[in-house]
Write an enzyme that holds these catalytic residues in place. Structure first.
Site, short mmCIF file in Angstrom:
data_model
loop_
_atom_site.label_atom_id
_atom_site.label_comp_id
_atom_site.label_asym_id
_atom_site.label_seq_id
_atom_site.Cartn_x
_atom_site.Cartn_y
_atom_site.Cartn_z
N ASP A 30 0.83 -1.20 0.00
CA ASP A 30 0.00 0.00 0.00
C ASP A 30 0.86 1.25 0.00
OD1 ASP A 30 -2.30 -1.57 0.14
OD2 ASP A 30 -2.30 -1.57 2.33
N GLY A 31 2.00 1.16 0.71
CA GLY A 31 2.89 2.31 0.78
C GLY A 31 3.37 2.75 -0.59
N ASN B 111 -5.16 8.75 1.62
CA ASN B 111 -5.70 8.16 2.85
C ASN B 111 -6.25 9.22 3.80
OD1 ASN B 111 -5.41 5.39 2.58
ND2 ASN B 111 -3.39 5.30 3.58
N ASP C 214 -4.21 13.29 21.27
CA ASP C 214 -2.92 13.02 20.62
C ASP C 214 -2.91 13.63 19.23
OD1 ASP C 214 -1.88 11.60 22.71
OD2 ASP C 214 -1.72 9.70 21.65
N1 NAI Z 1 -3.93 11.69 24.64
C1 NAI Z 1 -3.92 11.75 25.96
O1 NAI Z 1 -4.95 11.70 26.59
C2 NAI Z 1 -2.63 11.89 26.71
C3 NAI Z 1 -2.66 11.85 28.08
N2 NAI Z 1 -1.54 11.95 28.84
C4 NAI Z 1 -1.68 11.84 30.29
O2 NAI Z 1 -1.06 12.89 30.94
C5 NAI Z 1 -0.46 12.42 32.12
C6 NAI Z 1 0.61 13.40 32.51
O3 NAI Z 1 -0.05 14.52 32.98
P1 NAI Z 1 0.55 15.98 32.82
O4 NAI Z 1 2.00 15.92 33.08
O5 NAI Z 1 -0.29 16.87 33.61
O6 NAI Z 1 0.36 16.15 31.28
P2 NAI Z 1 -0.61 17.13 30.47
O7 NAI Z 1 -0.36 18.52 30.91
O8 NAI Z 1 -0.46 16.79 29.03
O9 NAI Z 1 -2.08 16.82 30.94
C7 NAI Z 1 -2.70 15.63 31.00
C8 NAI Z 1 -4.11 15.86 31.47
O10 NAI Z 1 -4.55 14.67 32.10
C9 NAI Z 1 -5.08 15.00 33.39
N3 NAI Z 1 -4.81 13.88 34.27
C10 NAI Z 1 -3.61 13.44 34.69
N4 NAI Z 1 -3.79 12.37 35.49
C11 NAI Z 1 -5.12 12.13 35.57
C12 NAI Z 1 -5.90 11.15 36.24
N5 NAI Z 1 -5.35 10.17 36.96
N6 NAI Z 1 -7.25 11.20 36.11
C13 NAI Z 1 -7.82 12.17 35.38
N7 NAI Z 1 -7.13 13.13 34.72
C14 NAI Z 1 -5.78 13.09 34.82
C15 NAI Z 1 -4.41 16.25 33.81
O11 NAI Z 1 -5.24 16.99 34.69
C16 NAI Z 1 -4.23 16.97 32.51
O12 NAI Z 1 -5.39 17.67 32.23
C17 NAI Z 1 0.05 11.08 31.76
O13 NAI Z 1 0.19 10.25 32.89
C18 NAI Z 1 -1.04 10.59 30.83
O14 NAI Z 1 -2.00 9.87 31.56
C19 NAI Z 1 -0.34 12.12 28.24
C20 NAI Z 1 -0.24 12.17 26.84
C21 NAI Z 1 -1.38 12.04 25.98
N1 NAI Z 2 -1.64 3.69 14.23
C1 NAI Z 2 -1.83 3.54 12.95
O1 NAI Z 2 -2.68 2.75 12.53
C2 NAI Z 2 -1.04 4.33 11.96
C3 NAI Z 2 -1.35 4.20 10.64
N2 NAI Z 2 -0.68 4.89 9.68
C4 NAI Z 2 -1.14 4.73 8.29
O2 NAI Z 2 -0.09 4.41 7.46
C5 NAI Z 2 -0.26 5.06 6.22
C6 NAI Z 2 1.05 5.15 5.53
O3 NAI Z 2 1.33 3.87 5.09
P1 NAI Z 2 2.82 3.36 5.01
O4 NAI Z 2 3.68 4.41 4.50
O5 NAI Z 2 2.77 2.05 4.33
O6 NAI Z 2 3.11 3.20 6.53
P2 NAI Z 2 3.37 1.89 7.42
O7 NAI Z 2 4.44 1.10 6.83
O8 NAI Z 2 3.50 2.36 8.85
O9 NAI Z 2 2.08 0.97 7.27
C7 NAI Z 2 0.80 1.36 7.45
C8 NAI Z 2 -0.05 0.12 7.25
O10 NAI Z 2 -1.33 0.56 6.83
C9 NAI Z 2 -1.70 -0.14 5.65
N3 NAI Z 2 -2.51 0.74 4.83
C10 NAI Z 2 -2.13 1.88 4.23
N4 NAI Z 2 -3.18 2.42 3.58
C11 NAI Z 2 -4.23 1.58 3.77
C12 NAI Z 2 -5.58 1.62 3.36
N5 NAI Z 2 -6.08 2.62 2.64
N6 NAI Z 2 -6.41 0.62 3.73
C13 NAI Z 2 -5.94 -0.41 4.48
N7 NAI Z 2 -4.66 -0.48 4.91
C14 NAI Z 2 -3.81 0.52 4.56
C15 NAI Z 2 -0.43 -0.54 4.99
O11 NAI Z 2 -0.60 -1.72 4.23
C16 NAI Z 2 0.46 -0.79 6.17
O12 NAI Z 2 0.26 -2.10 6.61
C17 NAI Z 2 -0.86 6.38 6.58
O13 NAI Z 2 -1.59 6.94 5.52
C18 NAI Z 2 -1.74 6.00 7.74
O14 NAI Z 2 -3.04 5.71 7.28
C19 NAI Z 2 0.33 5.71 10.00
C20 NAI Z 2 0.71 5.87 11.34
C21 NAI Z 2 0.04 5.19 12.43
#
Ligand code: NAI
Ligand code: NAI
Ligand code: NAI
Ligand code: NAI
Lengths: 367, 367, 367, 367
Positions: D123-124, D207, D237
């Protein structure tokens, strides 16, 4: 009918003995290995039963044939055993004249009389067994699958003789599967009349308690309480409180996580909730859950235990649920331990996290 | 710097005393009520600290002001207390000359010296505190929120004086929050060098261990083991092993369930897994989890503890995780109990299962 | 009863006129702005109705009062209008003697006679209206909410006079909501007898077609076909085929995505499927979907259109579904356009992606 | 290097001709059958190319060998064809002296010169091809898989000769895969400098567009607009805007639904959002989407097109996205039609809705 036991009889009966603790594993040198001895083992029991209850899936040709084999094997290899069966089994096998037949009215006596249960059939057969021992303790259960093995079906019918020889002569591995103790209550807090008599210790449930709108077209409304506090109001088709064992049953279908059977927790999961923000809630096994039909509900809802409807609940009626003091001791394959069986099962049966077939995702470099 | 304690000093220091068990609740008459006394209470501790560590969110005006208030209050109301602060706090408050200042090199000594921690800031401030006590036991923590209360923030800064008066003079309610004990390992099973020194008992983590592809564009591949058995292979952005406390942090964002903080379980949740069939797996707290970068992975992955990257893991490197013997004793509002705080929090903070605004869904008959 | 129209009558009747295209927006200079004129506008219609059908939620005090107001307003401000009502409305308002009353047997004639529908009530009232025009075209609909506005309820009853003055005197904004054309079939492919007569063009459905186990305790099994090809087998409580409008109804509860009403697509979503790997499938509106009870199913299943059970389907019976040639022209608030109303609604009504209350998550620096 | 085309040359070049409409299918008698002729057919094209571009996965032994075979086949069977390759391919095959080699600086000319693309790899490789034609129209693409077939890989390398013989001599089935036209903008709405030159018509993406926190440990904050209106704020994220083709790529991993490639819609899906109530939003293909880094974000975020990072976006910078006027014409297996290929793929590749292995769930009566 089951002969009523004399008190002597009860005292002299052989009982299940908890054997000594699991043999510790050899330790190896590296850090990883050192920390890797499983921190848990199935407990080992010695089973020396006097009376065995045989349960089979009804109306199924293959199971009926297997039951014939089982009866022949038991009566010849263990002639001193008393064998209890359900009426439909006795009917199918008139050639076995010594079978003790359960009558509907006797089921309450089963726990007193049964030292071991052997089931032939599917998961439904074990749920039926759990239900037979619904008002209290349940003896150990050995379950045979007629087809593929399953979460609740560790043994294959083809291995019946070996499995039973081993189980009846040495220690067996036992997984204590949590049950829920459930008590339906009316609006004033008194025990509700249901399809079965619920006593002081509630009714024991193996998979889950379900409340569902069933035949009613409209959304139902259920209030969920934890330790007496209002946790949430579910406006939904229904709601489930599941054991870890039940996490792979209805709860899974409703979107819930998969739990290891050893986890000491309940899973609260709604069915088709009218909310974007409802997730499964994991609650500690030490708590008390109450599910109550809300006064806002427009119709009664069906209350089911392990898939069997037991009554309709009207607004303000509820079911109150705690961890049961009466788990089901399930005899497992000894070769691996609980984790082992379970890990294998979620991967092979549920196809948990099955990789996509396109292997390039795994970096084999084909993409 | 922190003065090194003499051994005498250590012996004579006041210690935390576990007070008598919680007062039992009055029982009422109906079945529902009878069964409804919470089966659990927060444990009650008496805190009589000699040395207090104050932790604040850095670079934040409001918190700095509040810290001034806190210092003034403590030094006047409890003049005998020794107060430890981080360098940036000392810098901000030169008027308090007796403050003991932690140096980087001293943090290992903190556990010996600290009887109580007070934090001002957000959840991140408590995670920072947990990290300060990452290689072992952590003293009780009182956390003040500068804005809205939170899961980890039971008290509001406006109530600071009352809360501390009470806490320092009587028994407090303590919730022991599970931590994970984590040990990064190289391919041969030896402890891996990371941004901090991991000792025999691993590094203690409060929310979760995360493995993430980070800056690498391609999917990573992680093998997850439970009690030494291969549970699954995650082809994903990353994977999380979370405590019940962490279930409302990153794990929730990744689609995981919400767990009561008292549940004795881990939550294994992938981040953006390339699989239709990956669900959160609930594992019993007694087990051993290992997350290992697969030899199939095309790049290293970031290992993070509570949101802090601690090192890169290459293929065949791993982290091994068990329940930590060193939970964090969090001082909670006494008025309700753990459940109480938590039930309120998931409803008010997470907006768990928020009803749709159109009230007709609830059968009010407007629809 | 509704007087049968002469053919003349039909020809001379005022009809809806599609007015000229929407006024183009002023363009501004920057790239972002230039590309930002909404690429879509609601179409503008001129409504000059001769006969209006009024539909209200039954057995609801507030709605009955509002209906009185509406009748008074229409008869005085637009005395030449003919007004059709359902029997229960006529009964409630004997003071209006000129009301034309629909009889059960007349509903088939409604489409010929009605130039405009006004509804008072909730979403259910509009679904009821759609159902009245279930076998063919539906005239434009103006919907008044009695409480909070809603997806299907753009106007508030308090604004009734202004809204109607405007609508009956100038061009209105119309959103054509897709309906599904549904035909239940028996095992041999002939049209199945149901609770209503389904003709050549099927029955038109606004939210979704649902197949559900209903009162039957066991999982059902439904085969789904797309353009004649077997797409999948759903072992589940049920399965939904939903319009974009219906994406915020049952489909959402079952875990489906939210669709903009303008999308030309169907959403296929199972209810509590016994599979880890079932996701909603988005299908292009140009295709043909068939949902058929599998021969493996152990019981019949309920077939529902917009929440109304229309018949039981036995194994090998099915429903065949295409995009209806008869959408519902819904009159919308003119101030914003379709997107506008919809964007506001998913945010305010569904509380879509509601932020956690702890604002620190958004980087305000409190954490 | 690619010889610059004279204007004559351009005019005389053979072009793709859209052949007559698909042959209608025979109709059969029953209702079910009558309505069942697929309402859609892939369009049929006649391909009579003069210049072919060959693209292969780099650094892969098997693909390099297959490329040798392909070159031998094309040069002997179609000696008049001009063949363009990338430098690494030319290097691997010095024995083919007539190959036209693309230089970095030439890629802008590719669209003018290429009548057909053949890809070998995964696919890539197709995503790379799409990227080569990122600033405008793309010629038809035939894609060969080296292993298992895939969504974007309809042909197996073993069938190379037959497939190409057919394709170059008769009409082929073409699926027009939607692309997104993407324009990164700075805070003032001007086009942002990125790793590639984005012109008036944006950059075409097959994609998805992804915005991700990448190496930054903290949650990012992205504002999403539809048709100029603020739709929602994603604290996560990252966030994805995906085509129907991309619905089985990253979007699926992030929890999104599966879309038929023919659907005229975008899918907006967050990655690990800090919200309980975020669902994928389906938007009609006619609209304009803008994703803008919020002023609340604490760090820049990575902008990626089809998995390739193209730039960092700072707060107030954004990407604006519409349906591209330049889809990718993908040549498909003629034997079944688009649906056919797709239905097979989601079932065989994704293992969509794989039944549990325990067949008793399907009512075979083993349970
Ligand atoms: N996509 C996401 O949701 C992501 C979440 N995190 C979380 O952030 C935490 C680190 O916190 P910070 O240094 O403050 O990073 P940060 O400033 O990026 O904030 C993370 C957020 O999560 C909240 N949080 C942290 N622990 C919690 C808990 N146990 N229950 C409910 N809410 C909570 C905080 O209040 C803050 O709002 C990591 O342990 C991880 O759990 C980190 C990266 C991505
Ligand atoms: N967590 C995840 O699932 C992530 C997915 N990707 C995907 O990877 C794509 C890039 O592909 P590569 O350069 O090959 O990266 P890669 O080598 O990391 O592989 C991505 C995988 O997704 C598959 N794929 C790509 N397009 C597809 C489609 N339309 N339907 C079903 N499967 C598909 C490929 O066959 C490969 O297995 C990005 O467009 C994104 O969609 C990229 C990062 C993280
Ligand atoms: N578990 C669930 O979520 C269930 C949902 N329903 C839905 O109810 C609909 C029938 O409605 P009623 O007769 O009023 O039944 P009802 O009185 O049970 O209410 C269904 C609820 O859905 C809301 N609703 C209906 N259509 C909607 C739409 N297009 N977008 C957003 N909200 C909508 C209504 O306002 C009402 O609150 C069915 O078409 C089905 O979509 C029906 C059964 C179960
Ligand atoms: N939509 C759904 O997924 C529904 C599921 N059920 C489940 O069915 C159970 C009753 O079972 P039956 O009487 O056999 O009904 P059934 O014949 O309808 O089958 C239910 C299926 O669930 C499987 N099953 C049962 N317990 C299981 C477990 N602990 N782990 C994994 N799979 C399990 C059975 O093997 C069977 O395939 C209920 O306890 C409930 O969990 C019941 C209704 C609907």
């Amino acid at each position: 009918d089951i002969p009523r036991p004399s008190s002597e009889d009860l005292q002299s009966r052989p009982r299940l003995l908890l054997s000594s603790s699991p043999s510790s594993q050899a330790e190896s040198s590296s850090m990883a290995q050192r920390r890797f001895y499983p921190s848990h083992q199935l407990s080992k029991w010695s089973v020396d039963p006097r009376t065995i209850l045989l349960i089979q899936k009804p109306r199924d040709e293959r199971t009926a044939v297997a039951m014939g084999d089982l009866l022949r094997f038991l009566t010849s290899a263990f002639p001193h055993l008393r064998i209890i069966v359900e009426p439909h089994t006795a009917q199918d096998h008139p050639e076995f004249e010594d079978l003790i037949i359960t009558a509907e009215s006797d089921t309450a006596l089963l726990p007193l009389h049964t030292d071991l249960v052997i089931t032939l059939g599917g998961d439904g057969t074990i749920l039926h067994t759990s239900n037979l021992f619904g008002d209290g303790a349940c003896p150990p259960v050995i379950s045979f699958s007629m087809g593929s093995l399953g979460f609740l079906l560790p043994f294959h019918i083809n291995d019946m003789e070996t499995v039973l020889q081993n189980a009846l002569s040495g220690p067996v591995s036992v997984l204590q599967r949590m049950r829920l103790s459930c008590t339906p209550l009316d609006a004033s807090g008194e025990i509700l009349k249901c399809s079965m008599r619920v006593g002081e210790s509630g009714w024991q449930v193996m998979n889950e308690v379900a409340i569902h709108r069933g035949r009613h077209p409209h959304l139902n409304v259920v209030d969920a309480y934890f330790d007496g506090e209002h946790l949430t109001e579910a406006v939904a088709d229904g709601i489930l409180l599941s054991t870890p064992t039940g996490s792979t049953a209805y709860s899974l279908s409703a979107g819930g996580p998969i739990s290891h059977p050893d986890t000491d927790a309940f899973l609260l999961t709604p069915i088709a909730p009218r909310s974007l923000s409802f997730r499964t809630v994991i609650l500690p096994g030490r708590g008390v859950v109450q599910l109550k039909i809300s006064p806002l509900a427009r119709s009664p809802a069906e209350l089911s235990f392990d898939g069997r409807e037991v009554c309709l609940l009207n607004p303000d009626e509820s079911v109150i649920i705690t961890k049961s003091p009466f788990p089901i001791p399930c005899i497992e394959r000894g070769d691996g331990g609980a984790a082992s069986g379970w890990v294998k099962d979620i991967n092979s049966l549920l196809q948990f996290n099955t990789g996509f077939r396109n292997k390039s995702v795994m970096g084999h470099g084909i993409s």
